[in-house]
Scaffold this active site. Structure first.
Site, PDB file in Angstrom:
ATOM      1  N   ASP A   1      65.186  -3.944  70.871  1.00  0.00           N
ATOM      2  CA  ASP A   1      63.908  -3.368  71.293  1.00  0.00           C
ATOM      3  C   ASP A   1      62.920  -3.220  70.145  1.00  0.00           C
ATOM      4  O   ASP A   1      61.859  -2.602  70.317  1.00  0.00           O
ATOM      5  CB  ASP A   1      64.140  -2.004  71.952  1.00  0.00           C
ATOM      6  CG  ASP A   1      64.822  -1.016  71.013  1.00  0.00           C
ATOM      7  OD1 ASP A   1      65.791  -1.424  70.346  1.00  0.00           O
ATOM      8  OD2 ASP A   1      64.413   0.154  70.954  1.00  0.00           O
TER       9      ASP A   1
ATOM     10  N   ASP B   1      76.287   1.107  60.372  1.00  0.00           N
ATOM     11  CA  ASP B   1      75.162   1.058  59.448  1.00  0.00           C
ATOM     12  C   ASP B   1      75.309   2.081  58.323  1.00  0.00           C
ATOM     13  O   ASP B   1      75.122   1.772  57.144  1.00  0.00           O
ATOM     14  CB  ASP B   1      73.845   1.271  60.198  1.00  0.00           C
ATOM     15  CG  ASP B   1      73.933   2.406  61.214  1.00  0.00           C
ATOM     16  OD1 ASP B   1      74.908   3.173  61.185  1.00  0.00           O
ATOM     17  OD2 ASP B   1      73.008   2.522  62.047  1.00  0.00           O
TER      18      ASP B   1
ATOM     19  N   ASP C   1      67.244  -4.447  66.041  1.00  0.00           N
ATOM     20  CA  ASP C   1      67.840  -4.265  67.360  1.00  0.00           C
ATOM     21  C   ASP C   1      66.936  -4.889  68.417  1.00  0.00           C
ATOM     22  O   ASP C   1      65.769  -5.205  68.164  1.00  0.00           O
ATOM     23  CB  ASP C   1      68.040  -2.779  67.645  1.00  0.00           C
ATOM     24  CG  ASP C   1      69.261  -2.219  66.927  1.00  0.00           C
ATOM     25  OD1 ASP C   1      70.040  -3.013  66.370  1.00  0.00           O
ATOM     26  OD2 ASP C   1      69.433  -0.981  66.921  1.00  0.00           O
TER      27      ASP C   1
ATOM     28  N   ASP D   1      75.988 -10.705  72.776  1.00  0.00           N
ATOM     29  CA  ASP D   1      77.282 -10.262  73.288  1.00  0.00           C
ATOM     30  C   ASP D   1      77.227  -9.944  74.782  1.00  0.00           C
ATOM     31  O   ASP D   1      78.110  -9.255  75.306  1.00  0.00           O
ATOM     32  CB  ASP D   1      77.749  -9.006  72.534  1.00  0.00           C
ATOM     33  CG  ASP D   1      78.537  -9.357  71.272  1.00  0.00           C
ATOM     34  OD1 ASP D   1      78.721 -10.557  71.012  1.00  0.00           O
ATOM     35  OD2 ASP D   1      78.964  -8.432  70.561  1.00  0.00           O
TER      36      ASP D   1
END
Length: 534
Positions: free
Chosen positions: A197, A289, A195, A136
């Site tokens: 990282d 989530d 994610d 995105d």
């Protein structure tokens, strides 16, 4: 001589006026204290003590449960069927389930290579896995870099898809939802989410997928986070202490007793059927989530937490990034509680005890009471009793219960017990933001849907970025001066001075030290300096 007398009389005039104002304020305070302030403060003390007892009981309960789990509880492979997936000579690789790996990202210049590389390095039959990068990014240079990285792995034979959108509607939830709508996903059985990282070990799928294959009632297998930069600075050590309790105790207890806990948004594997049955991803809050996890649980699905399986990731290493993250993590659950309370109560598919656990323990105590009591009691009400000696807080409420709660929270990170005092001060300061965010979520006002992506620096560039930020500080008032922290610090300092001069509570040491902590965080530049180089 006339000039001399006039100049000497002028300060006396001001001094007299000041004394008159002070006297008037004292008279007004004396008139409203007994009929108004004292009763209100007594009510506030009662409510805070009640919340403290509720939080104390919750912490003790979880301490007892986790002790039994560690000493006598069955390991995950004993509670659920687990055996390694075996190769079928006739079916070949088609005997293995199809797995989708989703990596949502947004302008992740520093870490995109780490996450994509780790996902492409997962061990699994190459024709039974799809890596999907959901980019995105709004920076065209970063988008080009991410796309080229995907092409590089595709040239090595990895089945990797680079997906972009025309907008950022729904933020992460919108990206994940649209990612599942692609035609090639219909053949997938499970989806692992990481994610930008996060760096899973190559055997991650071999350790999680068998649980889902052999136990059709399981919807989610969640792993634990491992912080690669926990030793970077004092602030990351404080975060590690808070999050270790969450993973060591809260997630473990929820998994062992109710087969329910909040999905951490990453480092977990979902059954796609469970996501569909729960209604898919929704962007109505900033905790998509947790939203999905609660809805799936209300459909009767069970969750499993694997504390022994750890996935490397990064903690926010700047105060600004951490504040934004904590706002989202505090506002989102409170807002979700507001939206889902009646749905949970009316649900017929789960037991009453599980509904009580979700409403009372998971939402009310951990997501609301824990934030409110920390700030309102210890940073507002307790200092106020110094100004109003007619209201007293019993020792068990002011000292014993908070001490036990603190010790129980800190046991998750034994190596940082010597930092306990600093952790208490840090958490009290952060409770200001969490309390504010909680009220925003409950009342659904202001920044309720604010989503600011947590800044990540990456292992290789952390020191360089921190040094660059230090050498070229920005002195914008809105970014460097935080009025809420400074105002609270002034209030605590005033109460401390009053306690020294007139009080009998002897809280002045705590009040002064906590005021200093608020001042340090209130001056953004000083807070960044301490957070980076402590």
């Amino acid at each position: 001589m006339d000039k001399l007398s006039s100049t000497t009389l002028l300060p006396e005039t001001f001094s007299g006026a000041r004394d008159d104002i002070t006297e008037q304020l004292m008279i007004i305070w004396g008139q409203i204290k007994a009929p108004l302030i004292v009763p209100l403060l007594k009510i506030a003390v009662f409510l805070c003590l009640t919340m403290s007892v509720m939080l104390f009981i919750e912490r003790v309960y979880m301490a007892i449960v986790i002790t039994f789990v560690k000493l006598f509880g069955r390991k995950p492979e004993k509670r659920y069927k687990w055996e390694p997936l075996k190769e079928d000579l006739e079916l070949g690789n088609s005997a293995y389930p199809m797995v989708l790996i989703q990596i949502p990202m947004y302008n992740e210049k520093e870490v995109y290579q780490l996450s994509i590389g780790a996902a492409c390095g997962l061990s699994w039959p190459s024709d039974r896995i799809i890596v999907q990068v959901l980019d995105d990014s709004t920076d065209p240079i970063i988008k080009n870099m991410v796309e080229m990285e995907c092409q590089r792995w595709a040239s090595k034979g990895i089945n990797i898809k680079y997906e972009i959108r025309d907008n950022r509607n729904g933020y992460k939830a919108g990206a994940l939802k649209q990612g599942l709508e692609h035609s090639y996903v219909k053949d997938c059985d499970f989806v692992a989410i990481f994610d930008a990282d996060f760096q899973p070990e190559p055997d991650f799928l071999w350790r999680t997928i068998p649980y889902l294959v052999h136990n059709p009632e399981l919807a989610l297998v969640q792993s634990r986070w491992k912080f690669v930069n926990a030793d970077e600075c004092m602030m990351t050590r404080m975060q590690e202490m808070s999050l270790d309790y969450h993973f060591t105790v809260e997630q473990e207890v929820g998994s062992s007793t109710y087969a329910f806990f909040g999905f951490n948004g990453t480092a977990g594997v979902w059954r796609l059927k469970a996501i569909d049955e729960a209604g898919g991803w929704k962007d109505r809050t900033t905790v998509e989530d947790m939203d999905l996890a609660v809805r799936a649980s209300l459909k009767g699905w069970k969750f499993l937490y694997l504390g022994a399986l750890k996935v490397k990731n990064e903690l926010p290493s700047t105060f600004k990034a951490y504040r934004y993250q904590q706002h989202r993590w505090s506002c989102g659950p409170a807002n979700l509680f507001r939206k889902m309370l009646l749905d949970i109560i009316r649900n017929k598919k789960v037991s009453t005890w599980k509904k009580v656990h979700v409403i009372y323990s998971f939402f009310f105590i951990r997501k609301i009471v824990a934030h409110l009591v920390t700030f309102i009691f210890y940073c507002v009400v307790l200092p106020a009793t110094v100004l109003v000696p007619e209201v007293q807080i019993p020792k068990w409420g002011a000292i014993y219960i908070p001490s036990i709660i603190t010790i129980l929270n800190a046991v998750g990170t034994p190596r940082s017990l010597h930092l306990l005092v600093f952790w208490i001060l840090f958490e009290n300061v952060m409770s200001l933001h969490r309390t504010k965010a909680t009220f925003i979520g409950l009342l659904e006002t202001g920044r309720v849907n604010e989503w600011v992506v947590t800044e990540k620096l990456g292992d290789a560039l952390k020191f360089k970025s921190a040094l660059k930020a230090f050498r070229r500080p920005r002195f914008k008032i809105g970014e460097r001066i935080h009025l809420l922290e400074l105002t609270t610090g002034v209030y605590l300092f005033f109460c401390g001075c009053f306690d020294v001069a007139f009080g009998k509570n002897h809280y002045f040491i705590y009040l002064f030290v906590q005021a200093i902590a608020f001042f340090i965080m209130g001056f953004g530049y000083v807070g960044t300096f301490v957070a980076t180089f402590a």
